[in-house]
Design an enzyme around this catalytic site. Structure first.
Site, short mmCIF file in Angstrom:
data_model
loop_
_atom_site.label_atom_id
_atom_site.label_comp_id
_atom_site.label_asym_id
_atom_site.label_seq_id
_atom_site.Cartn_x
_atom_site.Cartn_y
_atom_site.Cartn_z
N LYS A 13 0.84 -1.21 0.00
CA LYS A 13 0.00 0.00 0.00
C LYS A 13 0.87 1.26 0.00
CE LYS A 13 -2.07 -1.11 3.86
NZ LYS A 13 -1.29 -2.33 4.13
N ARG A 88 -9.64 1.21 8.73
CA ARG A 88 -9.15 -0.12 9.01
C ARG A 88 -10.13 -0.91 9.87
NH1 ARG A 88 -3.24 0.63 8.63
NH2 ARG A 88 -2.24 -1.23 9.38
N ARG A 127 11.79 -5.30 4.32
CA ARG A 127 11.48 -3.88 4.09
C ARG A 127 12.49 -2.96 4.79
NH1 ARG A 127 5.67 -1.72 5.28
NH2 ARG A 127 6.00 -2.76 7.27
N ARG A 160 11.48 -1.31 10.41
CA ARG A 160 10.43 -0.96 11.36
C ARG A 160 10.37 -1.95 12.52
NH1 ARG A 160 5.14 0.44 7.81
NH2 ARG A 160 4.20 -0.81 9.49
N ARG A 171 -0.22 -8.88 13.24
CA ARG A 171 -0.80 -7.89 12.31
C ARG A 171 -1.67 -8.58 11.26
NH1 ARG A 171 4.42 -5.23 10.36
NH2 ARG A 171 3.11 -3.97 9.00
#
Ligand code: AP5
Length: 219
Positions: A13, A88, A127, A160, A171
């Site tokens: 996203k 969300r 990431r 992160r 998550r």
């Protein structure tokens, strides 16, 4: 255009939001980015959000909704926006509908990025994000020229805190329980476009632009 991106953690996203928002000339509003900026600045909002984010849980609706209400009231968002990471939950979606109705406008489209869980785990594990410009990289799929350094502005890249294996698992569970129902919510309102988000980043961007093109003549 008023656009929402929805999809599991790691679906891409944030990556796609950068390109699509630029293509549409609308501001990208990422609730995750706003929370992370507040955490790094040690603001009261950041202190409140941090514990939830570290566990991979959602920040409570009340806090999140007020933050988005303030952001959408800013001048740059009055004629269009791309929301990444909001809504969300169903209550967040309902409040967004109300906020837009109060302003006499409505959402135009919700793009769902569709990717399997094993792929999102690969994406999240590698990431890296630029501390200065928030550009998103991946150590294998989209590596910067120099390891640990952003090609765009030379900023340091970081991993992160919520990209640890146990937090990723939580998550994904939270997504399935709290956020996946929004796919039906928006499908029932005729707003949903499902997008195959597998394959190279540029291919996904092109698919998104192609999917949005029929709507763009209205803007
Ligand atoms: P947030 O930052 O929104 O996290 P998320 O939704 O879990 O999504 P991610 O940012 O992890 O993934 P993404 O889909 O943006 O993927 P990306 O483009 O980075 O939220 C963080 C936290 O804040 C939440 O857990 C919650 O606590 C809180 N929060 C935020 N919003 C909230 C809300 N509305 N309500 C309550 N709490 C909220 O890509 C991932 C990796 O894959 C990158 O390395 C990228 O380079 C790579 N990649 C991307 N596309 C491709 C591709 N096509 N092929 C290969 N690799 C790719």
């Amino acid at each position: 255009m008023r656009l929402v991106l929805v999809g599991p953690p790691g679906a891409g996203k944030g990556t796609q939001a950068q390109f699509i928002a630029e293509h549409l000339s609308v501001p990208k509003i990422s609730t995750g980015d706003i929370f992370r900026a507040n955490v790094s600045q040690g603001t009261p909002l950041g202190l409140q959000a941090k514990a939830y984010m570290d566990r991979g849980d959602l920040v409570p609706d009340g806090v999140t909704i007020e933050m988005v209400r303030d952001r959408l009231a800013q001048a740059d968002a009055t004629s269009g926006f791309l929301l990444d990471g909001f809504p969300r939950t169903t209550p967040q979606a309902q409040v967004l509908d109300d906020m837009l109705a109060d302003a006499g406008v409505k959402l135009d489209v919700v793009l769902e990025l569709v990717v399997e869980n094993d792929e999102v785990i690969r994406r999240l594990s590698g990431r890296r994000t630029c501390r200065t410009c928030n550009h998103i990289w991946h150590v294998d799929f989209d590596p910067p020229a120099d390891e640990g350094v952003c090609d765009l502005d030379g900023g340091a890249l970081y991993q992160r805190d919520d990209d640890q294996a146990e937090t990723i698992a939580n998550r994904l569970e939270v997504y399935a329980k709290e956020t996946a129902p929004l796919v039906n919510y928006y499908a029932e309102r005729g707003l949903l476009i499902g997008l195959d988000a597998t394959g190279p980043v540029d291919d996904v961007t092109q698919r998104a632009i192609d999917a949005l093109r029929p709507l763009q003549h209205d803007f």
